[in-house]
Scaffold this active site. Structure first.
Site, mmCIF file in Angstrom:
data_model
loop_
_atom_site.group_PDB
_atom_site.id
_atom_site.type_symbol
_atom_site.label_atom_id
_atom_site.label_comp_id
_atom_site.label_asym_id
_atom_site.label_seq_id
_atom_site.Cartn_x
_atom_site.Cartn_y
_atom_site.Cartn_z
ATOM 1 N N HIS A 73 0.840 -1.201 0.000
ATOM 2 C CA HIS A 73 0.000 0.000 0.000
ATOM 3 C C HIS A 73 0.874 1.250 0.000
ATOM 4 O O HIS A 73 1.680 1.449 0.902
ATOM 5 C CB HIS A 73 -0.906 0.010 1.236
ATOM 6 N N TYR A 201 -8.917 5.390 7.844
ATOM 7 C CA TYR A 201 -9.096 5.696 9.273
ATOM 8 C C TYR A 201 -10.117 6.817 9.354
ATOM 9 O O TYR A 201 -9.900 7.882 8.770
ATOM 10 C CB TYR A 201 -7.780 6.171 9.897
ATOM 11 N N PRO A 293 -3.715 0.267 18.860
ATOM 12 C CA PRO A 293 -3.476 -0.224 17.498
ATOM 13 C C PRO A 293 -3.612 0.828 16.397
ATOM 14 O O PRO A 293 -3.295 0.550 15.236
ATOM 15 C CB PRO A 293 -4.540 -1.322 17.319
ATOM 16 N N LYS A 297 1.454 -0.179 15.056
ATOM 17 C CA LYS A 297 2.876 -0.229 15.428
ATOM 18 C C LYS A 297 3.283 -1.442 16.276
ATOM 19 O O LYS A 297 4.467 -1.774 16.343
ATOM 20 C CB LYS A 297 3.241 1.043 16.216
ATOM 21 N N TYR A 384 4.100 6.602 10.232
ATOM 22 C CA TYR A 384 3.269 5.456 9.844
ATOM 23 C C TYR A 384 4.091 4.392 9.125
ATOM 24 O O TYR A 384 3.932 3.193 9.378
ATOM 25 C CB TYR A 384 2.107 5.933 8.954
HETATM 26 P P1 FAD Z 1 2.200 -11.780 21.744
HETATM 27 O O1 FAD Z 1 1.722 -11.828 20.334
HETATM 28 O O2 FAD Z 1 1.279 -11.335 22.803
HETATM 29 O O3 FAD Z 1 2.846 -13.160 22.102
HETATM 30 C C1 FAD Z 1 3.180 -13.528 23.426
HETATM 31 C C2 FAD Z 1 3.098 -15.034 23.547
HETATM 32 O O4 FAD Z 1 3.521 -15.433 24.848
HETATM 33 C C3 FAD Z 1 1.670 -15.563 23.386
HETATM 34 O O5 FAD Z 1 1.649 -16.593 22.438
HETATM 35 C C4 FAD Z 1 1.283 -16.028 24.780
HETATM 36 O O6 FAD Z 1 0.401 -17.128 24.752
HETATM 37 C C5 FAD Z 1 2.648 -16.427 25.340
HETATM 38 N N1 FAD Z 1 2.681 -16.422 26.808
HETATM 39 C C6 FAD Z 1 2.108 -15.537 27.656
HETATM 40 N N2 FAD Z 1 2.357 -15.863 28.927
HETATM 41 C C7 FAD Z 1 3.115 -16.983 28.904
HETATM 42 C C8 FAD Z 1 3.673 -17.806 29.906
HETATM 43 N N3 FAD Z 1 3.487 -17.540 31.200
HETATM 44 N N4 FAD Z 1 4.393 -18.880 29.529
HETATM 45 C C9 FAD Z 1 4.591 -19.156 28.211
HETATM 46 N N5 FAD Z 1 4.055 -18.418 27.213
HETATM 47 C C10 FAD Z 1 3.338 -17.336 27.550
HETATM 48 N N6 FAD Z 1 0.518 -4.365 15.527
HETATM 49 C C11 FAD Z 1 0.987 -3.875 14.347
HETATM 50 O O7 FAD Z 1 2.213 -3.740 14.195
HETATM 51 N N7 FAD Z 1 0.160 -3.561 13.296
HETATM 52 C C12 FAD Z 1 -1.186 -3.686 13.401
HETATM 53 O O8 FAD Z 1 -1.884 -3.451 12.420
HETATM 54 C C13 FAD Z 1 -1.729 -4.150 14.667
HETATM 55 N N8 FAD Z 1 -3.048 -4.304 14.823
HETATM 56 C C14 FAD Z 1 -3.517 -4.847 15.992
HETATM 57 C C15 FAD Z 1 -4.890 -5.019 16.121
HETATM 58 C C16 FAD Z 1 -5.407 -5.554 17.284
HETATM 59 C C17 FAD Z 1 -6.898 -5.720 17.408
HETATM 60 C C18 FAD Z 1 -4.530 -5.974 18.352
HETATM 61 C C19 FAD Z 1 -5.091 -6.591 19.619
HETATM 62 C C20 FAD Z 1 -3.172 -5.814 18.222
HETATM 63 C C21 FAD Z 1 -2.651 -5.239 17.054
HETATM 64 N N9 FAD Z 1 -1.285 -5.053 16.891
HETATM 65 C C22 FAD Z 1 -0.819 -4.503 15.718
HETATM 66 C C23 FAD Z 1 -0.353 -5.417 17.970
HETATM 67 C C24 FAD Z 1 0.327 -6.784 17.759
HETATM 68 O O9 FAD Z 1 -0.642 -7.771 17.568
HETATM 69 C C25 FAD Z 1 1.218 -7.126 18.968
HETATM 70 O O10 FAD Z 1 2.048 -6.025 19.231
HETATM 71 C C26 FAD Z 1 2.074 -8.382 18.729
HETATM 72 O O11 FAD Z 1 1.271 -9.535 18.821
HETATM 73 C C27 FAD Z 1 3.202 -8.499 19.764
HETATM 74 O O12 FAD Z 1 3.878 -9.718 19.606
HETATM 75 P P2 FAD Z 1 4.607 -10.434 20.818
HETATM 76 O O13 FAD Z 1 5.182 -11.694 20.255
HETATM 77 O O14 FAD Z 1 5.507 -9.490 21.498
HETATM 78 O O15 FAD Z 1 3.465 -10.749 21.871
HETATM 79 C C1 PHB Z 2 -5.685 -4.532 10.971
HETATM 80 O O1 PHB Z 2 -5.850 -4.751 9.763
HETATM 81 O O2 PHB Z 2 -5.945 -5.377 11.841
HETATM 82 C C2 PHB Z 2 -5.200 -3.197 11.405
HETATM 83 C C3 PHB Z 2 -4.751 -2.305 10.445
HETATM 84 C C4 PHB Z 2 -4.302 -1.056 10.834
HETATM 85 C C5 PHB Z 2 -4.300 -0.708 12.161
HETATM 86 C C6 PHB Z 2 -4.714 -1.610 13.128
HETATM 87 C C7 PHB Z 2 -5.170 -2.868 12.746
HETATM 88 O O3 PHB Z 2 -3.882 0.525 12.525
#
Ligand code: FAD
Ligand code: PHB
Length: 391
Positions: A73, A201, A293, A297, A384
């Site tokens: 995009h 947005y 979100p 980021k 962004y």
């Molecule tokens: P997580 O994905 O939370 O992974 C952590 C892992 O640790 C999990 O699998 C969990 O089960 C495990 N865990 C937890 N506790 C324990 C334990 N005690 N023992 C063993 N394992 C454990 N980010 C973007 O960059 N762009 C986007 O467009 C975006 N959109 C989003 C939309 C939504 C609705 C949401 C909720 C989030 C969004 N994010 C976005 C954020 C992104 O999803 C997170 O920042 C990302 O998942 C972080 O990854 P992580 O591996 O650090 O943590």
């Molecule tokens: C998504 O597609 O889930 C999404 C896209 C952009 C955002 C947050 C979530 O800023």
């Protein structure tokens, strides 16, 4: 007792990516994940990858499917006051973003790790980290009814906001910074073509809305909702009606509705902990910081942490250099705070915070100014697409 060089807690994107990059550099590691493989693979979350994240995934040799299936995009749109303004990311910054779901990133990472015979332990219960202020940290966990103990050189806490690693650091050693927002996002996924070929947005007097996608046949939409809302109260029909009300007429008319295949509510939060290192334990990704979100980021920041940490670990094992490990916290936090600021700001101008019409007028004035100012649009676009990395 088992031994590894780096024990990674959590098989989200940060844990799996760190595992893959360490493996490619000959560093032994074990990933311990509380949930089942299916649960981790099924979580619908992020959708937008910065170019720097794409490059890191390519470095981790995960590129092929991503390069063929991602949608590049060159712009996003801001909708407000019945109109929509395109932010030409590519023209303003020279960069684009990639739409490629976190689900797909996770699948690619899991496939790559599994193919390489990685030690990936799902359904690891009662994970406990200990002795990380010594040279021989330990991790205990239960798996298939048996208790295991692992010694390692380092622990990477990639276990998200609710994980065990941050909570195991002595109170007082960490400083936390937090802001909660008085609303959440209600999201749905549906197998319908998106309303537009780019993300939109939308600021509306009834609340924020976002038109996103996973592919040209799968759409992801969000509407701002109250924190006490119940999912059961949101039929598909109610969701589609509310979404369309919050979009300019032309965009609303282009929304194609269909049955949802997933529906969930996520609270919004800004959170940072400092420092990100305690002894031999490093906090990575959502375990260290959360952003709302709106700026897309979170996943990108998680990848940016992994980028700094894996390079520091590779240097340590190659040359015994410790200075990069010592700088991890400072480098990762610097980038994290930039994303926290941007996500907070973008959230602030796009969401309904109160019924006070003065606030809404201020938001509209800011969006009006933005849309007419190349300087302001460039600032938004730079953040962004992702700020440059420190060298
Ligand atoms: P997580 O994905 O939370 O992974 C952590 C892992 O640790 C999990 O699998 C969990 O089960 C495990 N865990 C937890 N506790 C324990 C334990 N005690 N023992 C063993 N394992 C454990 N980010 C973007 O960059 N762009 C986007 O467009 C975006 N959109 C989003 C939309 C939504 C609705 C949401 C909720 C989030 C969004 N994010 C976005 C954020 C992104 O999803 C997170 O920042 C990302 O998942 C972080 O990854 P992580 O591996 O650090 O943590
Ligand atoms: C998504 O597609 O889930 C999404 C896209 C952009 C955002 C947050 C979530 O800023």
């Amino acid at each position: 007792m088992d031994r590894t060089q780096v024990a990674i807690i959590g098989a989200g994107p940060s844990g799996l990516l760190l595992s893959q990059l360490l493996y490619l550099n000959g560093i032994d590691n074990i990933v311990l994940e509380r949930q089942s493989r299916e649960h981790v693979a099924g979580r619908i979350r992020a959708g937008v990858l910065e170019q720097g994240t794409v490059e890191l995934l390519l470095k981790a040799k995960l590129g092929e499917r991503m390069l063929s299936e991602r949608l590049v995009h060159d712009g996003v749109s801001l909708a407000f006051a019945g109109r929509s303004v395109r932010v030409d990311l590519k023209a303003l910054t020279g960069s684009s973003v990639s739409v490629y779901g976190q689900t797909e990133v996770t699948k690619d990472l899991m496939d790559a790790r599994t193919a390489a015979g990685a030690k990936l332990m799902f359904e690891a219960a009662e994970v406990a980290v200990a002795d990380f202020d010594s040279a021989h940290p330990k991790v205990r966990y239960r798996h298939n009814g048996r208790t295991h103990e692992l010694t390692c050189d380092f622990i990477a806490g990639c276990d998200g906001y609710h994980g065990v690693c941050r909570q195991s650091i002595p109170q007082g050693a960490l400083q936390t910074f937090e802001r909660t927002y008085p609303f959440g996002w209600l999201g749905i996924l549906a197998d319908v073509p998106p309303a537009s070929h780019e993300l939109i947005y939308s600021n509306h007097a009834r609340g924020f809305a976002l038109c996103s996608m996973r592919s040209m046949t799968r759409s992801r939409y969000y509407v701002q909702c109250g924190l006490d809302e119940k999912l059961e109260a949101w039929s598909d029909a109610r969701f589609w009606d509310e979404l369309r009300v919050r979009l300019p007429d032309e965009i609303a008319a282009a929304v194609i509705t269909g049955p949802s295949i997933e529906k969930s509510i996520a609270p919004l939060r800004s959170f940072v902990v400092e420092p990100l290192r305690f002894g031999q334990l490093f906090l990575v990704g959502d375990a260290a910081h959360i952003v709302p979100p709106t700026g897309a980021k979170g996943l990108n920041l998680a990848a940016a942490d992994v980028r700094v940490l894996y390079q520091a670990l590779v240097e340590y094992y190659r040359t015994s250099r410790t200075d990069l490990l010592e700088r991890y916290s400072q480098m990762a936090l610097r980038r994290a705070w930039q994303a926290v600021r941007f996500s907070w700001w973008f959230t602030s101008i796009m969401h309904k915070f109160s019924d006070d019409p003065f606030n809404h007028r201020l938001q509209l004035a800011e969006l009006d100014y933005l849309s007419g100012s190349t300087a302001a649009l460039t600032s938004l676009a730079e953040n962004y697409v992702g700020l440059p990395f420190e060298v």
